[in-house]
Design a protein around this motif. Structure first.
Motif, PDB file in Angstrom:
ATOM      1  N   CYS A  76       0.427  -0.811  -0.420  1.00  0.00           N
ATOM      2  CA  CYS A  76       0.050   0.115  -0.104  1.00  0.00           C
ATOM      3  C   CYS A  76       1.207   1.219  -0.049  1.00  0.00           C
ATOM      4  O   CYS A  76       2.210   1.610   1.228  1.00  0.00           O
ATOM      5  N   ARG A  78      -0.287   4.075   0.913  1.00  0.00           N
ATOM      6  CA  ARG A  78       0.271   4.827   1.984  1.00  0.00           C
ATOM      7  C   ARG A  78       0.487   4.464   3.849  1.00  0.00           C
ATOM      8  O   ARG A  78       1.076   5.331   3.643  1.00  0.00           O
ATOM      9  N   HIS A 139      -4.650   0.244   0.312  1.00  0.00           N
ATOM     10  CA  HIS A 139      -6.195  -0.046   0.392  1.00  0.00           C
ATOM     11  C   HIS A 139      -7.876   1.006  -0.023  1.00  0.00           C
ATOM     12  O   HIS A 139      -7.276   2.248  -0.082  1.00  0.00           O
ATOM     13  N   CYS A 143      -6.659   3.662   5.404  1.00  0.00           N
ATOM     14  CA  CYS A 143      -5.740   2.908   6.147  1.00  0.00           C
ATOM     15  C   CYS A 143      -5.030   3.488   7.323  1.00  0.00           C
ATOM     16  O   CYS A 143      -4.379   3.119   7.891  1.00  0.00           O
TER      17      CYS A 143
HETATM   18 ZN   LIG Z   1      -2.753   1.390   3.438  1.00  0.00          ZN
END
Ligand SMILES: [Zn+2]
Length: 177
Positions: A76, A78, A139, A143
């Protein structure tokens, strides 16, 4: 589709032209541990389920059509944790002996360069997966705390002094000598 249909481990070396002459279908899996280049691009990789039909078409082209499926985990962008992703690839290629023949193919057919009678199926599967994997992933849910990565949209009010400071510093630097 039942898992049972894909319980056969496919061989690395195949003779695609011969398979096309015989109109055969390969159904089974390519083991994840053989796909090192894909493993480098993802966090985890399942075995790749393959359904590939070989045939000769009306224009005597040798075609391979079908699909590949794999479960991967991507990082991910992030939160840097794993994002599960089901990767499916549609396969529609024609066997070609050299680049020149590849140029003659219609746009809907990709070339599979096979210069000898034997070809490396695992390499082919690997290339197809790498072409189709998403470049970035994240995600769908939030997240991480949005506050942590949204910056600059609404700048905080800065005092007059703070705002002038950088220029003052620059001035000081310029006037140094
Ligand atoms: Zn994430």
């Amino acid at each position: 589709m039942s898992e049972g249909a894909f319980s056969t481990r496919l061989p690395r070396k195949i003779e695609p032209a011969k398979l096309a002459q015989q109109s055969l279908t390969l159904e089974g899996y390519v083991p994840a541990e053989a796909l090192l280049r894909v493993q480098e691009a993802v966090l985890t990789l399942s075995n790749v389920r393959c359904h590939l039909s070989f045939r000769v078409d009306e224009q005597y082209r040798r075609l391979v059509e079908g699909h590949l499926h794999a479960e991967v985990e991507l990082r991910c962008q992030r939160c840097l944790e794993a994002v599960p992703h089901a990767q499916a690839c549609e396969v529609k290629v024609a066997l070609v002996r050299d680049e020149d023949r590849a140029k003659d193919l219609p746009a809907w057919l990709d070339p599979w360069l096979v210069s000898e009678s034997e070809a490396d199926l695992y390499e082919f599967v690997e290339d197809e997966l790498l072409l189709n994997l998403p470049q970035i992933a994240w995600h769908e849910e939030d997240c991480i705390d949005p506050e942590l990565y949204s910056h600059g949209d609404e700048p905080e009010e800065k005092s007059e002094e703070e705002r002038e400071n950088p220029f003052k510093k620059l001035e000081q630097l310029l006037n140094k000598d």
